[in-house]
Write an enzyme that holds these catalytic residues in place. Structure first.
Site, short mmCIF file in Angstrom:
data_model
loop_
_atom_site.label_atom_id
_atom_site.label_comp_id
_atom_site.label_asym_id
_atom_site.label_seq_id
_atom_site.Cartn_x
_atom_site.Cartn_y
_atom_site.Cartn_z
CG ASP A 144 -1.90 -0.97 0.96
OD1 ASP A 144 -1.72 -2.01 0.99
OD2 ASP A 144 -3.16 -0.80 0.54
CE LYS A 179 -6.42 -5.24 4.55
NZ LYS A 179 -6.36 -4.45 5.02
O1 MRU Z 1 -7.48 -3.00 2.89
P1 MRU Z 1 -7.26 -3.18 0.96
O2 MRU Z 1 -8.54 -4.67 0.83
O3 MRU Z 1 -7.14 -1.90 0.37
O4 MRU Z 1 -6.40 -3.80 1.85
C1 MRU Z 1 -5.52 -4.24 0.69
C2 MRU Z 1 -3.84 -4.51 0.35
O5 MRU Z 1 -3.14 -4.32 1.46
C3 MRU Z 1 -2.86 -4.73 -0.69
O6 MRU Z 1 -2.51 -5.55 -0.05
C4 MRU Z 1 -2.48 -3.90 -1.38
O7 MRU Z 1 -3.41 -2.49 -1.44
C5 MRU Z 1 -1.96 -3.98 -2.37
S1 MRU Z 1 -2.90 -4.56 -3.70
C6 MRU Z 1 -2.10 -4.65 -5.35
#
Ligand code: MRU
Length: 358
Positions: A240, A251
């Protein structure tokens, strides 16, 4: 092979697949108001860092397209409001802010070139579509670079969902797995369920199953057991936000997987586009971590599973760079020291590609 479509620009508006309802139902909504797009990002109709970026770009274009402003100055004032609204949706994924910044730059260029509102509107829509298109080609390139470092056969582990649903392309981490699989590597994916929001169980398991890639769903507390088995050849996750020194927010649960991977000599890789780099911050200490509702922890799909007690819900954690064996990007593979390799990749012209890894 099946590729989910989380978001699409259409004549009628921005169409989004409601990821909150997967895998039970495939429901789409068509948004014509940028405020609805902002709400959809906030409420996680769409999620995953790159897909959030695409949604923000389309939200910005939608706002400009439907603006009642009669002059460039009035449109500019409204555009600022649009960008502010979109920026307040989710704090951690830097792709959101990257996309807003890019749309701001395009707006500035267009308004410097012309005062015809129709042309400015068209230009903004074109830019948002371009952002989406670039995510598709970016994922393909990440997939090619990363696939070379996947094992020829055996188990690989991921976390959360970094697939097509999370990017609008073929995915980052799942894109790597998909390309490797299509190249003939006999991979079997271990998918942690990713409590509390269950992106692994609901989304990654759904995507891999639909795409015909073999998988086994595991609970988050099985990660150490499987990494110790000697059968897992690699871990690959998305990101992220990646700080200048390579510390990476992803995550919640990613950090413990990375530590356990290192302990068991399993390479831990990150797959992410350059738009996920935040070189303005030195290290992961500065990454804002979204705190979500305690109800996501005390309840499972609306059913209470704990007494009425306080519950913590940080949505992301930060994996220190020392646990990351390499970072796959669309411009090549970054290795330690990341402070140098990430900067070098970020400075490259987009069309250039460094030599693929040995
Ligand atoms: O809370 P989310 O579902 O938006 O979190 C998503 C993640 O943590 C993904 O692993 C990250 O955004 C990479 S997506 C290619």
């Amino acid at each position: 092979m099946y590729v989910a479509q989380p978001i699409e620009w259409t004549e009628g508006g921005v169409v989004m697949l409601d990821q909150r309802r997967l895998p039970a139902e495939e429901i789409t909504y068509t948004y014509t108001d940028y405020r609805e797009v902002a709400k959809a990002i906030h409420e996680m109709v769409i999620r995953g860092a790159p897909a959030i970026g695409v949604a923000a770009a389309m939200g910005a274009a939608l706002g400009v397209l439907h603006s009642p402003a009669k002059s460039v100055d009035a449109l500019r004032a409204e555009f600022e409001e649009i960008c502010d609204t979109l920026a307040k949706t989710r704090p951690t994924a830097v792709d959101l802010f990257w996309a807003i910044e890019r749309m701001k730059q395009r707006f500035a260029e267009l308004t410097a070139e012309t005062s015809e509102l129709a042309k400015i509107k068209q230009g903004m829509v074109k830019e948002a579509k371009q952002v989406h298109e670039e995510k598709r080609s970016t994922d393909e390139a990440i997939g090619k670079f990363g696939a070379e470092l996947m094992p020829r056969e055996g188990q690989v582990m991921t976390q959360c969902n970094a697939g097509a649903l999370a990017t609008g392309g073929i995915g980052t981490a799942l894109g790597v797995i998909r390309v490797a699989f299509e190249q003939g590597r006999k991979l079997h994916v271990l998918v942690p369920e990713t409590r509390p929001y269950l992106q692994g169980a609901r989304l990654t398991a759904w995507e891999l199953h639909k795409g015909g890639i073999p998988l086994t769903l595991i609970t988050d507390n099985m990660v150490g057991h499987f990494l110790k088995s000697g059968k897992v050849g690699a871990v690959v996750t998305g990101a992220d936000r990646i700080a200048a020194n390579g510390d990476t927010a992803n995550k919640i649960g990613t950090y413990q997987i990375a530590v356990l991977a290192k302990e068991n000599k399993v390479p831990f890789y990150i797959a992410a586009p350059i738009s996920t780099f935040d070189l303005s911050i030195a290290d992961g200490e500065h990454i804002p971590i979204e705190e979500r509702s305690a109800a996501e922890v005390t309840h499972l799909q609306g059913v209470r599973i704990a007494p009425d007690v306080p519950a913590a819900n940080p949505a992301f954690d930060v994996t220190p760079a020392r646990y990351i064996a390499a970072i796959f990007t669309e411009r090549g593979v970054a290795r330690r020291p990341y402070t140098e390799s990430l900067r070098a990749l970020a400075q490259q012209a987009p069309q250039q590609h460094v030599a693929s890894p040995a």
